[in-house]
Structure formats: C-alpha cells, structure tokens
Write an enzyme that holds these catalytic residues in place. Structure first.
Site, PDB file in Angstrom:
ATOM      1  N   LYS A 201       0.835  -1.204   0.000  1.00  0.00           N
ATOM      2  CA  LYS A 201       0.000   0.000   0.000  1.00  0.00           C
ATOM      3  C   LYS A 201       0.879   1.269   0.000  1.00  0.00           C
ATOM      4  O   LYS A 201       0.655   2.209  -0.762  1.00  0.00           O
ATOM      5  CB  LYS A 201      -0.900  -0.008   1.248  1.00  0.00           C
ATOM      6  CG  LYS A 201      -1.658   1.261   1.496  1.00  0.00           C
ATOM      7  CD  LYS A 201      -2.716   1.466   0.446  1.00  0.00           C
ATOM      8  CE  LYS A 201      -3.333   2.830   0.555  1.00  0.00           C
ATOM      9  NZ  LYS A 201      -4.367   3.036  -0.446  1.00  0.00           N
ATOM     10  N   CYS A 255      -4.059  10.729   0.998  1.00  0.00           N
ATOM     11  CA  CYS A 255      -3.359   9.466   0.738  1.00  0.00           C
ATOM     12  C   CYS A 255      -1.960   9.719   0.208  1.00  0.00           C
ATOM     13  O   CYS A 255      -0.973   9.443   0.887  1.00  0.00           O
ATOM     14  CB  CYS A 255      -4.153   8.649  -0.264  1.00  0.00           C
ATOM     15  SG  CYS A 255      -5.868   8.474   0.231  1.00  0.00           S
TER      16      CYS A 255
HETATM   17  N1  SAJ Z   1      -1.933  14.521  -9.334  1.00  0.00           N
HETATM   18  C1  SAJ Z   1      -1.039  15.232 -10.106  1.00  0.00           C
HETATM   19  N2  SAJ Z   1      -0.667  14.731 -11.330  1.00  0.00           N
HETATM   20  C2  SAJ Z   1      -1.157  13.547 -11.777  1.00  0.00           C
HETATM   21  C3  SAJ Z   1      -2.048  12.806 -10.974  1.00  0.00           C
HETATM   22  C4  SAJ Z   1      -2.428  13.314  -9.746  1.00  0.00           C
HETATM   23  O1  SAJ Z   1      -0.583  16.311  -9.732  1.00  0.00           O
HETATM   24  O2  SAJ Z   1      -0.781  13.183 -12.909  1.00  0.00           O
HETATM   25  C5  SAJ Z   1      -2.335  15.041  -8.008  1.00  0.00           C
HETATM   26  C6  SAJ Z   1      -3.831  15.313  -7.874  1.00  0.00           C
HETATM   27  O3  SAJ Z   1      -4.179  16.566  -8.399  1.00  0.00           O
HETATM   28  C7  SAJ Z   1      -4.000  15.238  -6.369  1.00  0.00           C
HETATM   29  C8  SAJ Z   1      -2.982  14.185  -5.958  1.00  0.00           C
HETATM   30  O4  SAJ Z   1      -2.093  14.045  -7.036  1.00  0.00           O
HETATM   31  O5  SAJ Z   1      -3.667  16.460  -5.754  1.00  0.00           O
HETATM   32  C9  SAJ Z   1      -3.583  12.834  -5.613  1.00  0.00           C
HETATM   33  O6  SAJ Z   1      -4.600  12.478  -6.545  1.00  0.00           O
HETATM   34  P1  SAJ Z   1      -4.711  11.025  -7.203  1.00  0.00           P
HETATM   35  O7  SAJ Z   1      -5.840  11.033  -8.154  1.00  0.00           O
HETATM   36  O8  SAJ Z   1      -3.406  10.613  -7.748  1.00  0.00           O
HETATM   37  O9  SAJ Z   1      -4.960  10.036  -5.979  1.00  0.00           O
HETATM   38  P2  SAJ Z   1      -5.960   9.983  -4.702  1.00  0.00           P
HETATM   39  O10 SAJ Z   1      -5.256  10.579  -3.537  1.00  0.00           O
HETATM   40  O11 SAJ Z   1      -7.321  10.477  -5.018  1.00  0.00           O
HETATM   41  O12 SAJ Z   1      -6.053   8.375  -4.529  1.00  0.00           O
HETATM   42  C10 SAJ Z   1      -4.859   7.615  -4.356  1.00  0.00           C
HETATM   43  C11 SAJ Z   1      -4.891   6.421  -5.315  1.00  0.00           C
HETATM   44  N3  SAJ Z   1      -3.579   5.784  -5.345  1.00  0.00           N
HETATM   45  C12 SAJ Z   1      -2.884   5.568  -6.491  1.00  0.00           C
HETATM   46  O13 SAJ Z   1      -3.300   5.936  -7.572  1.00  0.00           O
HETATM   47  C13 SAJ Z   1      -1.593   4.843  -6.376  1.00  0.00           C
HETATM   48  C14 SAJ Z   1      -5.974   5.441  -4.890  1.00  0.00           C
HETATM   49  O14 SAJ Z   1      -5.951   4.267  -5.710  1.00  0.00           O
HETATM   50  C15 SAJ Z   1      -5.780   5.045  -3.421  1.00  0.00           C
HETATM   51  O15 SAJ Z   1      -6.789   4.158  -2.975  1.00  0.00           O
HETATM   52  C16 SAJ Z   1      -5.870   6.319  -2.579  1.00  0.00           C
HETATM   53  O16 SAJ Z   1      -4.799   7.178  -3.003  1.00  0.00           O
HETATM   54  C17 SAJ Z   1      -5.733   5.947  -1.109  1.00  0.00           C
HETATM   55  O17 SAJ Z   1      -6.776   5.918  -0.418  1.00  0.00           O
HETATM   56  O18 SAJ Z   1      -4.631   5.596  -0.674  1.00  0.00           O
END
Ligand code: SAJ
Length: 402
Positions: A201, A255
C-alpha cells in the site's frame, strides 16, 4: 456471515455498503453519533457518486445497521484513519483503539482484518495485542492485512473490480480473508504475508508521489527554459516505454501526500528519493504562490493599481468537492496573506459555501479578473476562453494544455 466494520469514513462506509449489498449482514461502527444516525437513516455523510442509492437500499433491506459500539460478528474490519503525530510520525492509536474495542468480542474461527493504511509491522503489533489479552485465541483466529485501493469518485466500481493484495499473519489467515473478499470483489485477490501487504500500500502511493514529483520538476525546468511542459510530456509519452504523469500545483488529498511519510519516518536513511519527492511536491505549491505574487507585483508596477485576481479551484483534484490537504487551498491562503490591496476572487464550482473563503462564480471571476490563476483543472473551467488580451493567465494544472 456477519461482519463488523470499525470506521464509517471514505473507505469504511462504501465497503460496508458493498458487502451488505452482496448479502453480508453488516454492522458499521463509528465513534461519531451523527454519522451513525445518518447511516441508519440511509443517508451517506460523504460525497461519492452512486453511493447514496445503495446505502438507502441496504439499510432498508436490514443488511446494514450502524452503531457506536461493535457487536459480536464473524469478521471484523479496521477501517479507521492513521493520522500523523509530531513530525510526520504515523499515529496508529486509532487502529489500536478499534482493535481494543473488538478484542472482547473475538471468538474462535473469527476473521480480523486491518484495511487502514498502516506502517509496516502494524498487523503483527495488533496480533500481539490480541493474543496478549486473549491468549486462548492464539492460532484459533485469522488475522490479515488488506489495503484498499479505490479512487475517490470511482469507489463503487473500483471496490468491486480492482485487484486486491491480501496478507495474513499465516497462510490460513490469508485464505480466510480471501474467502471473505471473494464475496464481492471481481478483481484478482493476490496472496502474500501481512508485512508485504502493508508495504505494498505504501509503495503504491509513494510510487505515484515520486512520479508526480518528476512531472512537477519538469514543469519547473520548462518554466525557466520557456518550453510548454504539457506539449513536452505528450511528446515524451509517445516513446513506448515512457509514461510521465501530469504536473500540477502540488499533491493533495489524504493518501498520496501522506502515506510516503510512513516510509520516510521509519526508514529515513533508505528512503531518500521518496523524501525528496515529498519535498518537491510541497515546494511546487510554494512556487505557484510565489509566481502569483510576482505577477501581481508586475501588474501593479505597470498599471499603478492593484490587480483583481481569480483563484480558480480549491479542491485537491479535478471535479470533486474534497479540499483535504489541497495545494490549491494552501496557495490561495498564501496569496491572500500577501495580497496587499488586491482583490481576490475565490472559485470552487464543486462547493456551495465555505466558512473561510467567500466564493465567486467561475464565469464572473474570469470576467472581472486581471490575473486568472488555474489551480485545479475542473471541467467547468474548460469552457472559458484559453486566452484573453486584457488578462494574464497562469495555468498551473493544464486546463488548456493543448
Ligand atoms: N496529481 C497530479 N498529477 C497527476 C495525478 C495526480 O498532480 O498526474 C495530483 C492530484 O491533483 C492530487 C494528488 O495528485 O492532488 C492525488 O490524486 P490522485 O488522483 O493521484 O490520488 P488519490 O489521492 O485520489 O487516490 C490515491 C490512489 N492511489 C494511487 O493511484 C496509487 C488510490 O488508488 C488510493 O486508494 C488512494 O490514493 C488511497 O486511499 O490511498
């Protein structure tokens, strides 16, 4: 089969609902009486598409019941937060308290699963706690770790379709946990041990953080070099083995901006890259705020009046209403603190009202602003003109990347 979910938050509530929908008798436990009351009325207290209807259905069918204390069940799931204490040290006291609450109810043959994101070794610690209080249960109950992986906004689909990693404290525990999840998970269920599942995780979210940091670093280099970072990444990604993520104004949410610290706190010497990525993603938000300040200063020097600035978006990612750990919120606060006489128009189309920020409609803000700052790539913003002669546009999140 009766299952008890300890924690009815962003993960516990949807998982409890999905399990209930698949025939399990579920008791959902939360320390917050309001959450319990709402759940028992079939009302969800979080925003998640499609979940409301399902909740009403399972409560009405008598498959889901909420309470402030656990009841005797066949399986117990710990789905409580693991926040920080002190300097980014993970605090497992919620996991421990929830474990202590179910301890007296455990009986031979039961399943005990931790889903909360936890430092490596937490499941072993809880096993030791259980057997120190209930030594007669040693080798007679099943204990496992099974992290959730769902993406907020797509939880119902992902809870069912994502693969899951399940690690027991022994192979029998793994099998027992697999049996439970197989009732509603259509993705593959991968067997491992508890420590590897815990580490898995943390690895997933740290991996994403590091990859986003790479994209953010490119955005800093490109800004200095006068290169469009969005075009650059699109072109680099045409390579068959390159897949760069998107830069933004930092990393938010509960997360990805949090979990890597579980590794850096415990393995400070070894986790250099993970720590640096965290630092860089935090720095990106600071850098964005500085950029806005500089643009405001330039404007004032040129026109001899303070600018009207539109701050577009507060959420931690596009098209959600969740402002937790949002870099956009941090940047807006920082700009507010140093804005002198400038007028700030704060926009968040997914939130109706906010107790700190006075919100303005995005179209009105765009019309009135001299400087338009895009902090979150919400769909609404894409309908606005990408350029305007009388405005400076700072697009930190690629609303108009093409
Ligand atoms: N972000 C970027 N660039 C990207 C992708 C995301 O800047 O290319 C930023 C987003 O704007 C945001 C942050 O990253 O601020 C996180 O967003 P996210 O969509 O990547 O993830 P979360 O936090 O909504 O969900 C994550 C997921 N983990 C992964 O993709 C490895 C999800 O599957 C997990 O279940 C969740 O964390 C968790 O609960 O741990």
């Amino acid at each position: 089969m009766k299952a008890c979910f300890m924690g009815l938050g962003y993960i516990g509530l949807p998982t409890a609902i999905i399990a209930a929908k698949h025939g399990v008798d579920v008791i959902g436990v939360d320390i917050n009486p309001q959450v319990v009351e709402l759940t028992n009325q079939g009302i969800i207290h979080i925003v998640e598409p499609g979940l409301q209807e399902l909740c009403r259905e399972v409560v009405k069918a008598g498959k889901l019941k909420a309470a402030t204390a656990p009841e005797i069940s066949d399986a117990y799931f710990i789905v409580v937060p693991t926040p920080f204490k002190g300097n980014h040290e993970p605090d497992i006291s919620y996991v421990e308290n929830a474990t202590r609450m179910v301890l007296p109810l455990l009986k031979a043959g039961d399943l005990f699963v931790i889903e909360s994101t936890s430092p490596v070794g937490t499941t072993d610690k809880m096993r030791n706690l259980i057997f120190s209080e209930r030594p007669e249960l040693e080798a007679r109950i099943h204990i496992a770790y099974c992290p959730e992986r769902v993406l907020p906004g797509n939880v119902i689909y992902e809870l069912v379709h994502n693969d899951r990693v399940i690690g027991g404290v022994n192979p029998e525990s793994t099998e027992k946990a697999i049996e439970f999840y197989a009732q509603f998970v259509q993705g593959k269920l991968h067997r491992t041990n508890a420590k590897t599942a815990e580490m898995c995780k943390l690895t997933e979210n740290s991996s994403r953080d590091v990859q986003i940091a790479f994209a953010n670093e490119l955005s800093l280099i490109c800004d200095k070099a006068g290169i469009n970072v969005w075009e650059l990444i699109e072109l680099a990604n045409k390579h068959p083995r390159v897949n760069i993520l998107q830069p933004g104004c930092g990393v938010g949410g509960h997360c990805i901006a949090v979990d890597p610290y579980f590794l850096t706190a415990e393995f400070p010497i070894e986790s250099q890259l993970i720590a640096k990525a965290r630092e860089l993603n935090n720095y990106k938000a600071f850098w964005c705020a500085e950029k806005v300040h500089n643009e405001m200063l330039k404007f004032e020097l040129k026109y001899d009046r303070p600018p009207v600035v539109a701050m577009m978006g507060l959420a931690f990612k596009p098209n959600i209403d969740d402002l937790r750990e949002a870099p956009a919120k941090y940047i807006t606060t920082k700009v507010m603190q140093g804005c002198n006489n400038a007028e700030l128009l704060i926009v968040e189309p997914n939130v109706a009202e906010h107790k700190v920020f006075k919100l303005t409609d995005y179209r009105e803000a765009f019309e009135r602003a001299d400087i338009v700052v895009y902090l979150v790539a919400h769909n609404e913003f894409k309908s606005l003109p990408p350029t305007a002669e009388d405005k400076v546009i700072l697009d930190f999140c690629g609303v108009f990347k093409k």
